[in-house]
Write an enzyme that holds these catalytic residues in place. Structure first.
Site: not given
Ligand code: IMP
Ligand code: MG
Length: 170
Positions: A95, A144-145, A157
């Site tokens: 993300d 959000f997924v 999950r």
């Molecule tokens: P980042 O540090 O912002 O890249 O966040 C990454 C982490 O946030 C991922 O490894 C997920 O665990 C969680 N995350 C981000 N988007 C989603 C989503 O749409 N669904 C579930 N978990 C998410």
């Protein structure tokens, strides 16, 4: 609140098979160390490992986010030494990329022979950290997924497909 699947189990299996084929070709003659980020990437890694036709090793790493900012700490380290290994870091979603940037930095300190990133989902328009992604199953829009290992406050999950959740966790 979840509705129709964004990606059903068959579409996920097809992308996992494609990535398994690519990894098997790219790492032919090597034994990559595939490291999954707990907990959301566990489902993806379990399927991906079985789609790879070359020998590989599996391990897991976990991080904690703390505070309101970008505080990240290692919660659980890998058991297999990374030095000299061809590492494939397997995440569920890139993300902002901040989580992965932290984990990549920590792993590179241990001098792996190579390090590549593989993610189930890529949400590029929210990116803050510059992350090079070698393998991605799906690009997703700004929703959000949940499902296939991904949770909303600990739920969903276990679902075999990927769904859009109506809201983002607070
Ligand atoms: P980042 O540090 O912002 O890249 O966040 C990454 C982490 O946030 C991922 O490894 C997920 O665990 C969680 N995350 C981000 N988007 C989603 C989503 O749409 N669904 C579930 N978990 C998410
Ligand atoms: Mg994650």
């Amino acid at each position: 609140m979840i509705g129709e699947p964004l990606f059903d189990a068959e579409s996920i299996a097809a992308r996992v098979a494609d990535i398994g084929t690519a990894i098997s070709a790219d790492y032919a003659g090597k034994t990559p160390l595939m490291i999954g980020l707990l907990r959301a990437a566990a489902t993806f890694l379990a399927d991906l490992a079985r789609a790879v036709t070359i020998p590989c090793q599996l391990d897991f790493i976990a991080v904690n986010k703390y505070g309101d900012g970008d505080g990240i700490a290692l919660e659980k380290d890998v058991a297999i030494p990374v030095e000299g290994r061809h590492v494939i870091l397997v995440d569920d979603t890139v993300d902002t990329g901040l989580t992965l940037q932290y984990v990549v930095k920590r792993l590179l300190e241990r001098r792996p022979a190579s390090l590549a990133v593989c993610t189930l989902l890529d949400r590029p328009h929210r990116r803050i950290a510059d992350i090079e992604i070698k393998y991605r199953a799906f690009e997703v829009p700004d929703v959000f997924v949940v499902g296939y290992g991904l949770d909303y406050l600990g739920r969903y999950r276990e679902l075999p497909a990927l769904y859009a959740h109506g809201t983002w966790p607070a």
